[in-house]
Design an enzyme around this catalytic site. Structure first.
Site, short mmCIF file in Angstrom:
data_model
loop_
_atom_site.label_atom_id
_atom_site.label_comp_id
_atom_site.label_asym_id
_atom_site.label_seq_id
_atom_site.Cartn_x
_atom_site.Cartn_y
_atom_site.Cartn_z
CG HIS A 358 -10.57 -34.45 2.13
ND1 HIS A 358 -11.11 -34.60 3.38
CD2 HIS A 358 -11.46 -34.96 1.28
CE1 HIS A 358 -12.27 -35.20 3.29
NE2 HIS A 358 -12.52 -35.43 2.01
CE LYS A 546 -3.42 -34.23 15.85
NZ LYS A 546 -4.59 -33.75 15.14
NE ARG A 547 -0.73 -42.25 8.90
CZ ARG A 547 -0.90 -42.96 7.79
NH1 ARG A 547 -2.05 -43.57 7.55
NH2 ARG A 547 0.06 -43.08 6.91
CE LYS A 552 -2.32 -35.26 10.51
NZ LYS A 552 -3.70 -34.85 10.88
CB THR A 654 -12.48 -35.42 12.49
OG1 THR A 654 -11.51 -36.40 12.12
CG2 THR A 654 -13.12 -34.83 11.25
CE LYS A 658 -12.57 -39.03 15.31
NZ LYS A 658 -11.36 -39.71 14.77
C1 LIG Z 1 -10.39 -39.27 13.95
C2 LIG Z 1 -9.31 -40.13 13.50
C3 LIG Z 1 -8.28 -39.60 12.70
C4 LIG Z 1 -8.20 -38.13 12.34
O1 LIG Z 1 -7.53 -37.45 13.36
P1 LIG Z 1 -6.98 -35.95 13.16
O2 LIG Z 1 -6.53 -35.57 14.52
O3 LIG Z 1 -8.15 -35.13 12.71
O4 LIG Z 1 -5.89 -36.01 12.16
C5 LIG Z 1 -7.27 -40.45 12.30
N1 LIG Z 1 -7.27 -41.75 12.63
C6 LIG Z 1 -8.22 -42.29 13.40
C7 LIG Z 1 -8.15 -43.73 13.75
C8 LIG Z 1 -9.28 -41.50 13.85
O5 LIG Z 1 -10.25 -42.06 14.61
#
Ligand SMILES: *Cc1c(COP(=O)(O)O)cnc(C)c1O
Length: 809
Positions: A358, A546-547, A552, A654, A658
């Protein structure tokens, strides 16, 4: 599946309330309705679950087991209703009983058993496995405390424990009869058997009981119900200290129980950096030992074959290196319990395991001190040592050109055990999670392993379940899509591509516009409720959720906001399309710089949001406690999806998928799956900027970047950094010297300054593009049309055919 009408559902709910609570529906609380409805849904699920299990037992289909330290599943009531075909009638029933569906669903506490993308991926995969009728199950840990709850107090992140099991969890079933014993510590003795083979016996081990709690994973309208098995740690034997009245033994016993229960106590809140604690190692072995014991037991019971044929019926995917001790654990059971030779056990093991990588972030590559593993699981250490010896010998004799590289390839090197190397050597498949990520693994990070095992490496670009992230989270958009292209896309998400034909239909685009506007109004209401701040639904909703991590680059985003604010202060009448910048992010509790960025975002928000002079053209919103349920609220309302990682750093992402699926346009770097989004929609339907991965890697390798040059040359950059340093930008004397120093004295490792100018320019393009509403909507629909490619159904089909070799039932 027989569909329940809302009338029938109402009856069942009313009946439940009488039987379980002895109350009339009019007196019921939201919580009571939640439990009553969950129980009604379980009535639908449980017979199918039972039948699915029976079917698997009877047919002996090959099973896939997904081992993961994290499953970020979020809430289940709404998705279970959806997958059972009951969502519409349930919403109707709730409304008719005088309650609000949204409020009822909100009674469920998110199951936050994961940090972020990696754990959410595992949850999406389970949904797709069941929905595609694959026999596939998850194995994880039933942490009593999920990922911490985040509060923002005076702009700072504060962490509260997430005791999600405070109230009964309606979806789990304790399976005490399937408990297994895990052994730690102790001594290993070797004996020679009469036939000359070796026997290993363990003495004085600490025993812990692993009790499974099963959660049903409901397939979409197909009567398949797979299993997510979560292990809970409990004391193995009732100690009789209590009955003997020995007080000190009693207290020792309590301590002991406590330390055992700690094993499934809490999820480590570290995202993409490795947390080296003995308890974490205990957790990892707890997960893999219980799961592998259970998998072998189940195999024997179902298939009545010798264990040497395990790979015909079982394949195990390990989600990152966290469960890679499963490899030596499998060896241990096959040799010590099943009495197989090393060679046959190794053959079985390496044909059973597949490993997903990952990350290439070096700080996230997991290693453990050799002594820690040796002390905690002596037999496992012996096996790893032997795997390592044989592996190194093989390189020495068969790959002369790699002899020098043995220290970088060895599983045990300089007294540390390298988990990724163990995982690669012990698996038949190694996959990255987006095209560029897999290429970087092959060409750079794992180059020598790729030379050793070229056939093991393959790519499986991540995906997301369109059922949760479109059908459930954005029902009006889903409904509109169905109106336009019919409902086939729901089972075959790639058919979303049929929207392309309609992407210029003006009347239709207006309808897409209306859906988005309503979603934005709903989010604006939520924002107002949470923060007291009013945002304009006509502004661009520019979203980064995101985190929080340096790579990032939330910092780049907030620098842009500060720049816009500075510009507006200089010239308040500037022609700017109003923007609402929406952030949500948790930082690991020990990640100081990440927390500083959270404080900075909140500080900027507290200034910008209340400055009358800028005429409401900018708003900055930080929504606290980012989790799956919050993501479901924000994503349908997003216009711009910020995916701005330093190129080469984000394995896939991901969140990008979304938001694309919900009609947002990506503003991003050529990194992770952004590249694949770009290739699908074309450069005219995405906003790309910044350094490429090759350029970033070149700078890392050859130098040539100097952040201070940019600071000296670019007044806009200098102004922002000086504001941070001098506490000028801050109403409460808050300074951000550490961010300043990090950029200028550590030479901006993530190229924030380098990408700043192209980022501003791209934002200006966004600003202009948004003014042409129809064109924007056209781009948005083109993005939705291509997003079917990122349904995790697609990803799972690829895993199933290329790696797992399993069939749909
Ligand atoms: C999809 C998702 C992530 C991943 O987000 P990235 O933008 O790909 O880092 C992290 N936390 C939650 C709650 C998510 O639904």
């Amino acid at each position: 599946m027989q569909q329940l009408t809302s009338e029938r559902l109402k009856e069942k709910i009313v009946n439940r309330l009488i039987i379980e609570n002895g109350i009339d529906v009019n007196d019921a609380t939201n919580k009571q309705i939640f439990y009553a409805l969950s129980s009604v849904v379980n009535e639908e699920i449980l017979p199918n679950w039972f039948n699915t299990n029976k079917h698997y037992e009877k047919t002996g289909y090959k099973q896939v087991y997904y081992l993961s330290m994290e499953f970020l599943i979020g809430r289940l009531l709404e998705s279970n209703l959806l997958n059972c075909g009951m969502l519409a009638s349930a919403k109707e029933a709730i409304n008719e009983l005088g309650f609000s569906p949204e409020e009822i669903f909100a009674e469920e506490h998110d199951a936050g058993l994961g940090n972020g993308g990696l754990g959410r991926l595992a949850a999406c995969f389970l949904d797709s496995l069941a929905s595609l009728r694959y026999p596939g199950h998850g194995y994880g840990i039933r942490y009593r405390y999920g990922l911490f709850e985040q509060r923002i107090i005076h702009g700072n992140q504060v962490e509260l424990p997430d005791y999600w099991l405070k109230e009964p969890y309606p979806w789990e079933i304790r399976k005490e009869e399937e408990a297994v014993v895990i052994q730690y510590h102790g001594k290993v003795h070797m004996f020679k058997r009469n036939d000359g083979t070796l026997e290993f016996k363990y003495e004085n081990t600490d025993k812990v009981m692993a009790v499974p709690y099963d959660v049903p994973v409901v397939g979409y309208n197909n009567e398949v119900v797979n299993t997510l098995r979560l292990w809970s740690a409990e004391p193995a034997f009732q100690d009789d200290a209590r009955s003997q009245g020995d007080q000190s033994a009693f207290y020792h016993d309590l301590d002991h129980h406590h330390s055992i229960e700690q094993i499934s106590g809490f999820l480590y809140p570290d995202d993409s950096s490795y947390e080296g604690k003995e308890l974490r190692l205990k957790q990892q072995y707890f997960l893999v030992s219980s799961s592998i014991q259970n998998i072998i037991k189940q195999f024997k019971k179902t298939n009545k074959m010798p264990v040497s044929r395990l790979p015909e019926k079982v394949v195990i995917q390990i989600n990152d290196t966290h469960p890679s001790l499963a490899i030596p654990e499998m060896m241990r059971i096959l040799m010590d319990e099943e009495r197989m030779s090393w060679d046959s056990a190794w053959e079985v093991t390496t044909r059973t395991f597949a490993y997903t990588n990952h990350t290439t972030l070096s700080e996230a590559l997991e290693t453990w001190p050799k002594d820690m593993i040796q002390n905690l699981m002596p037999r496992i250490y012996m096996i790893i040592d032997e795997i390592n010896e044989r592996f190194c010998k093989k390189i020495w004799f068969d790959y002369e050109e790699l002899r020098d590289k043995i220290p970088e390839l060895a599983i045990i090197a300089y007294d540390r055990i390298h988990m990724a190397r163990l995982a690669i050597v012990g698996s038949f498949s190694v996959n990255g999670v987006a095209r560029i990520h897999t290429e970087i693994l092959k060409k750079k990070e794992m180059k020598d392993f790729y030379t050793l095992y070229p056939k093991k490496f393959n790519n499986k670009t991540n995906g997301i379940t369109h059922r949760r992230w479109l059908l459930q989270a954005n029902p009006h958009l889903a409904g509109l899509i169905t109106d336009v292209i019919g409902p086939q896309w729901i089972n075959r998400p790639k058919q979303l591509i049929r929207l392309l034909k309609h992407s210029n239909d003006k009347a239709l685009l207006e309808k897409f516009d209306e859906v988005k506007r309503n979603n934005k109004i709903a989010l604006a209401n939520y924002i107002h409720h949470q923060t007291g701040i009013l945002v304009d639904e006509k502004s661009i909703f520019d979203v980064q959720i995101k985190r929080l991590h340096e790579y990032k680059r939330q910092l780049l985003n907030i620098f842009h906001v500060i720049y816009l604010y500075n510009e507006l202060k200089d010239n308040p009448n500037q022609d700017l399309t109003p923007r609402t910048f929406i952030f949500a992010a948790k930082a690991a509790p020990s990640y100081y710089l990440a927390k500083e960025v959270i404080k900075l975002i909140n500080t900027v928000a507290s200034i910008v949001n209340y400055d009358k002079e800028i005429q409401g053209k900018l708003k900055v919103i930080f929504l606290e406690n980012y989790n799956v349920s919050l993501a479901e609220k924000i994503i349908p309302a997003s216009d711009i999806s910020e995916q701005i990682s330093t190129a080469s750093k984000e394995a896939s992402g991901t969140g990008n998928m979304k938001m694309m699926m919900n009609g947002a346009l990506t503003l991003g770097t050529m990194d992770g799956a952004n590249i694949e989004i770009h290739d699908l929609v074309g450069p005219e339907n995405i906003f790309i900027f910044g350094l490429t991965a090759d350029e970033v890697l070149d700078y890392y390798q050859n130098g040539g970047y100097n952040a201070r040059d940019i600071y000296n040359k670019d007044d806009r950059v200098k102004r922002i950094l000086d504001q941070l340093n001098q506490g000028e930008f801050g109403i409460h004397d808050i300074e951000f010297k550490d961010i300043y120093y990090n950029i200028l004295f550590h030479n901006d490792s993530y190229f924030v300054l380098k990408d700043f100018e192209p980022y501003l320019e791209t934002h200006e393009l966004v600003d202009r593009a948004y003014r042409d509403r129809l064109h924007w909507l056209n781009m948005s629909v083109i993005n939705i049309a291509h997003s079917g490619k990122f349904s995790s159904d697609q990803t799972i089909k690829e895993y199933a055919t290329d790696i797992w070799k399993i069939n749909q039932v």
